[in-house]
Design a protein around this motif. Structure first.
Motif, PDB file in Angstrom:
ATOM      1  N   HIS A 246       0.842  -1.199   0.000  1.00  0.00           N
ATOM      2  CA  HIS A 246       0.000   0.000   0.000  1.00  0.00           C
ATOM      3  C   HIS A 246       0.877   1.249   0.000  1.00  0.00           C
ATOM      4  CE1 HIS A 246      -3.497   2.499   0.809  1.00  0.00           C
ATOM      5  NE2 HIS A 246      -2.854   3.052   1.833  1.00  0.00           N
ATOM      6  N   CYS A 247       1.950   1.217   0.801  1.00  0.00           N
ATOM      7  CA  CYS A 247       2.882   2.342   0.828  1.00  0.00           C
ATOM      8  C   CYS A 247       4.106   1.979   1.666  1.00  0.00           C
ATOM      9  CB  CYS A 247       2.228   3.609   1.400  1.00  0.00           C
ATOM     10  SG  CYS A 247       1.882   3.523   3.178  1.00  0.00           S
ATOM     11  N   LEU A 248       5.146   2.795   1.534  1.00  0.00           N
ATOM     12  CA  LEU A 248       6.262   2.805   2.472  1.00  0.00           C
ATOM     13  C   LEU A 248       5.954   3.874   3.516  1.00  0.00           C
ATOM     14  CD1 LEU A 248       9.203   2.209   3.470  1.00  0.00           C
ATOM     15  CD2 LEU A 248       9.943   4.053   1.933  1.00  0.00           C
ATOM     16  N   CYS A 269       6.019   2.569  -5.443  1.00  0.00           N
ATOM     17  CA  CYS A 269       5.367   2.477  -4.133  1.00  0.00           C
ATOM     18  C   CYS A 269       5.248   3.869  -3.524  1.00  0.00           C
ATOM     19  CB  CYS A 269       6.184   1.560  -3.215  1.00  0.00           C
ATOM     20  SG  CYS A 269       5.540   1.387  -1.543  1.00  0.00           S
ATOM     21  N   PRO A 270       4.052   4.323  -3.188  1.00  0.00           N
ATOM     22  CA  PRO A 270       3.898   5.650  -2.576  1.00  0.00           C
ATOM     23  C   PRO A 270       4.618   5.721  -1.235  1.00  0.00           C
ATOM     24  CG  PRO A 270       1.778   4.763  -3.270  1.00  0.00           C
ATOM     25  CD  PRO A 270       2.752   3.638  -3.372  1.00  0.00           C
ATOM     26  N   SER A 277      14.819  17.164   7.972  1.00  0.00           N
ATOM     27  CA  SER A 277      16.197  16.810   7.602  1.00  0.00           C
ATOM     28  C   SER A 277      16.323  16.666   6.085  1.00  0.00           C
ATOM     29  CB  SER A 277      16.669  15.568   8.368  1.00  0.00           C
ATOM     30  OG  SER A 277      15.948  14.405   8.026  1.00  0.00           O
ATOM     31  N   SER A 278      16.872  15.556   5.608  1.00  0.00           N
ATOM     32  CA  SER A 278      17.120  15.393   4.174  1.00  0.00           C
ATOM     33  C   SER A 278      15.910  14.891   3.398  1.00  0.00           C
ATOM     34  CB  SER A 278      18.282  14.418   3.947  1.00  0.00           C
ATOM     35  OG  SER A 278      17.908  13.117   4.381  1.00  0.00           O
ATOM     36  N   ILE A 279      14.844  14.505   4.096  1.00  0.00           N
ATOM     37  CA  ILE A 279      13.708  13.865   3.425  1.00  0.00           C
ATOM     38  C   ILE A 279      13.100  14.738   2.327  1.00  0.00           C
ATOM     39  CG2 ILE A 279      11.423  12.848   3.729  1.00  0.00           C
ATOM     40  CD1 ILE A 279      13.717  11.132   4.766  1.00  0.00           C
ATOM     41  N   PRO A 280      12.773  16.002   2.574  1.00  0.00           N
ATOM     42  CA  PRO A 280      12.217  16.817   1.485  1.00  0.00           C
ATOM     43  C   PRO A 280      13.198  17.022   0.344  1.00  0.00           C
ATOM     44  CG  PRO A 280      12.685  18.170   3.409  1.00  0.00           C
ATOM     45  CD  PRO A 280      12.806  16.745   3.852  1.00  0.00           C
ATOM     46  N   GLU A 281      14.488  17.050   0.660  1.00  0.00           N
ATOM     47  CA  GLU A 281      15.527  17.199  -0.358  1.00  0.00           C
ATOM     48  C   GLU A 281      15.551  15.988  -1.284  1.00  0.00           C
ATOM     49  OE1 GLU A 281      20.402  17.828  -0.289  1.00  0.00           O
ATOM     50  OE2 GLU A 281      19.236  17.835   1.564  1.00  0.00           O
ATOM     51  N   VAL A 282      15.368  14.806  -0.717  1.00  0.00           N
ATOM     52  CA  VAL A 282      15.415  13.559  -1.481  1.00  0.00           C
ATOM     53  C   VAL A 282      14.065  13.242  -2.123  1.00  0.00           C
ATOM     54  CG1 VAL A 282      15.755  11.060  -1.289  1.00  0.00           C
ATOM     55  CG2 VAL A 282      17.291  12.617  -0.092  1.00  0.00           C
ATOM     56  N   ALA A 283      12.991  13.453  -1.380  1.00  0.00           N
ATOM     57  CA  ALA A 283      11.657  13.076  -1.870  1.00  0.00           C
ATOM     58  C   ALA A 283      11.054  14.114  -2.810  1.00  0.00           C
ATOM     59  CB  ALA A 283      10.714  12.842  -0.687  1.00  0.00           C
ATOM     60  N   GLY A 284      11.459  15.371  -2.677  1.00  0.00           N
ATOM     61  CA  GLY A 284      10.854  16.417  -3.484  1.00  0.00           C
ATOM     62  C   GLY A 284       9.360  16.498  -3.227  1.00  0.00           C
ATOM     63  N   SER A 285       8.589  16.651  -4.290  1.00  0.00           N
ATOM     64  CA  SER A 285       7.124  16.711  -4.165  1.00  0.00           C
ATOM     65  C   SER A 285       6.488  15.363  -4.467  1.00  0.00           C
ATOM     66  CB  SER A 285       6.566  17.764  -5.134  1.00  0.00           C
ATOM     67  OG  SER A 285       6.889  17.420  -6.483  1.00  0.00           O
ATOM     68  N   ALA A 286       7.304  14.315  -4.477  1.00  0.00           N
ATOM     69  CA  ALA A 286       6.831  12.994  -4.905  1.00  0.00           C
ATOM     70  C   ALA A 286       6.470  12.082  -3.748  1.00  0.00           C
ATOM     71  CB  ALA A 286       7.903  12.324  -5.765  1.00  0.00           C
ATOM     72  N   ALA A 287       6.229  12.660  -2.569  1.00  0.00           N
ATOM     73  CA  ALA A 287       5.809  11.882  -1.410  1.00  0.00           C
ATOM     74  C   ALA A 287       4.796  12.697  -0.622  1.00  0.00           C
ATOM     75  CB  ALA A 287       7.004  11.525  -0.528  1.00  0.00           C
ATOM     76  N   ILE A 288       4.062  12.026   0.237  1.00  0.00           N
ATOM     77  CA  ILE A 288       3.174  12.718   1.161  1.00  0.00           C
ATOM     78  C   ILE A 288       3.981  12.977   2.428  1.00  0.00           C
ATOM     79  CG2 ILE A 288       1.040  12.610   2.493  1.00  0.00           C
ATOM     80  CD1 ILE A 288      -0.088  10.743   0.383  1.00  0.00           C
ATOM     81  N   SER A 312      -2.150   7.845  -7.669  1.00  0.00           N
ATOM     82  CA  SER A 312      -1.599   7.702  -9.014  1.00  0.00           C
ATOM     83  C   SER A 312      -0.587   8.812  -9.306  1.00  0.00           C
ATOM     84  CB  SER A 312      -2.723   7.727 -10.049  1.00  0.00           C
ATOM     85  OG  SER A 312      -2.199   7.639 -11.350  1.00  0.00           O
ATOM     86  N   ASP A 313      -0.941  10.042  -8.931  1.00  0.00           N
ATOM     87  CA  ASP A 313      -0.031  11.176  -9.174  1.00  0.00           C
ATOM     88  C   ASP A 313       1.275  11.014  -8.389  1.00  0.00           C
ATOM     89  OD1 ASP A 313      -1.936  12.271 -10.821  1.00  0.00           O
ATOM     90  OD2 ASP A 313      -2.671  13.725  -9.340  1.00  0.00           O
ATOM     91  N   ILE A 314       1.170  10.570  -7.140  1.00  0.00           N
ATOM     92  CA  ILE A 314       2.351  10.380  -6.298  1.00  0.00           C
ATOM     93  C   ILE A 314       3.279   9.329  -6.902  1.00  0.00           C
ATOM     94  CG2 ILE A 314       3.104   9.360  -4.098  1.00  0.00           C
ATOM     95  CD1 ILE A 314       2.421  12.209  -3.731  1.00  0.00           C
ATOM     96  N   ILE A 315       2.699   8.251  -7.402  1.00  0.00           N
ATOM     97  CA  ILE A 315       3.510   7.186  -7.991  1.00  0.00           C
ATOM     98  C   ILE A 315       4.248   7.698  -9.227  1.00  0.00           C
ATOM     99  CG2 ILE A 315       3.389   4.977  -9.223  1.00  0.00           C
ATOM    100  CD1 ILE A 315       1.131   4.192  -7.288  1.00  0.00           C
ATOM    101  N   GLN A 316       3.551   8.432 -10.096  1.00  0.00           N
ATOM    102  CA  GLN A 316       4.190   8.935 -11.312  1.00  0.00           C
ATOM    103  C   GLN A 316       5.272   9.959 -10.994  1.00  0.00           C
ATOM    104  OE1 GLN A 316       3.766   7.643 -14.347  1.00  0.00           O
ATOM    105  NE2 GLN A 316       2.456   6.178 -13.270  1.00  0.00           N
ATOM    106  N   GLU A 317       5.011  10.839 -10.038  1.00  0.00           N
ATOM    107  CA  GLU A 317       6.032  11.807  -9.627  1.00  0.00           C
ATOM    108  C   GLU A 317       7.220  11.098  -8.991  1.00  0.00           C
ATOM    109  OE1 GLU A 317       4.647  15.140  -7.338  1.00  0.00           O
ATOM    110  OE2 GLU A 317       2.758  15.220  -8.438  1.00  0.00           O
ATOM    111  N   GLY A 318       6.940   9.987  -8.305  1.00  0.00           N
ATOM    112  CA  GLY A 318       8.008   9.208  -7.682  1.00  0.00           C
ATOM    113  C   GLY A 318       8.975   8.645  -8.707  1.00  0.00           C
TER     114      GLY A 318
END
Length: 346
Positions: A246-248, A269-270, A277-288, A312-318
């Motif tokens: 379902h997600c990580l 995987c969403p 910390s580094s999470i927004p730097e690594v994930a960008g806008s492709a995670a919740i 669906s949008d999150i997966i494609q951005e990922g």
């Protein structure tokens, strides 16, 4: 250029993140026939592959408290570059680079373990000619905890294995993946408490060692019958899990980089994580990403993911975000640091 790598990390961890980092970089180097002299100590698991006619392995017996000692190098020349796998310096005068992964000890440990780790790390940082940081966040933390001349810092992002990719005809499950260590800032307890409010979901726990009695009690009291510890998985097994999950759920309050975030994205995987910390730097806008690490914020994130268009949008951005990271790029950027060092005169 001749690269000498101190392989002490193989004596300190069993195929952990630092070992994977060096295994990937050095595999590319050896495939490209760059001269490598690797110091390997006895009683290791040998998780860093060594091969090729340009690779020389120098076997040594570890001395008492080897991890804290300076390294005695042989045949140092003007074109030698030294890189320790864990914050060690050479006894000889040599061009030196150190990789800094994070500052978890400085932030979350106390007592002698913290003092010794920080003493060794800071000494290596201050006496290296260049310092690699695995994210800009780690570079920023370095300047807080151990300020140096910023011109010595090079940000080189970690990579992600090509073993992670979307599989065809994978049946989706209600599994929520929690991967890695579970102590301190990893917020495992918060993850379990969040799943209490998500009765249709189960928790698949990967790695991190066997569940402790305290963790089992928490799980049984909070989500009985809705959890499973899967142990350590191969890349192939973990890719299958990401594909069907379902997600990580990555509720960590601090990461130097956060490789599982990119692994999951590359697998389709969403990701639900915290905007720290580094999470927004690594994930960008492709995670919740939640603004807080608390149950209410995490439950809202799970509710958001229930929207199929959002999912669906999150997966494609990922997929797009994950394409920015690869071990080959990490190798090329690291090689550029070695070549930069090779060009200087001591």
């Amino acid at each position: 250029m001749k690269l000498i790598v101190d392989g002490i990390i193989e004596n300190l961890q069993d195929n952990g993140g630092c070992t994977v980092y060096f295994a990937q970089i050095l595999s590319f180097m050896q495939n490209n026939k760059i001269d490598l002299n690797y110091i390997r100590f006895k009683d290791t698991q040998g998780h860093i592959p060594l091969f090729g006619e340009n690779t020389q392995v120098n076997f040594q017996a570890p001395k008492w408290q080897e991890r804290w000692r300076d390294v005695n190098l042989q045949q140092v020349t003007n074109d030698t570059v030294f890189h320790s796998t864990h914050y060690r310096l050479a006894k000889q005068k040599v061009k030196t680079v150190t990789t800094v992964h994070d500052f978890t000890y400085e932030l979350y440990r106390k007592g002698p373990a913290k003092w010794m780790h920080s003493w060794q790390k800071f000494r290596a940082i201050r006496n290296s000619h260049l310092v690699i940081c695995v994210s800009q966040n780690t570079a920023d933390d370095l300047m807080k905890f151990c300020p140096i001349d910023p011109s010595k810092i090079r940000v080189v992002y970690n990579g992600v294995s090509s073993d992670y990719y979307p599989l065809d005809n994978t049946e989706q499950t209600n599994e929520v993946v929690f991967i890695g260590a579970r102590g301190w800032y990893k917020n495992f307890t918060l993850a379990v408490q969040t799943l209490k409010h998500q009765p249709d979901l189960t928790l698949s726990i990967v790695g991190g060692g066997k569940l402790s009695d305290e963790e089992l009690q928490l799980l049984e009291a909070t989500i009985p019958g809705r959890y499973e510890w899967l142990g350590r998985l191969t890349d192939e097994q973990l890719n299958k899990l990401y594909n069907r999950a379902h997600c990580l759920f990555y509720p960590s309050s601090y990461e130097g980089f956060g490789i599982p975030v990119i692994e999951a994205m590359r697998s389709g995987c969403p990701v639900i994580a915290v905007n720290v910390s580094s999470i927004p730097e690594v994930a960008g806008s492709a995670a919740i990403l939640t603004q807080q690490a608390d149950v209410a914020s995490f439950n809202q994130a799970f509710s958001t993911l229930d929207n199929q268009q959002v999912r669906s949008d999150i997966i494609q951005e990922g997929f797009q975000q994950a394409s920015r990271f690869s071990w080959e790029k990490c190798y090329q950027d690291t090689l550029a640091v070695y070549q930069e060092l090779d060009a200087i005169s001591l």
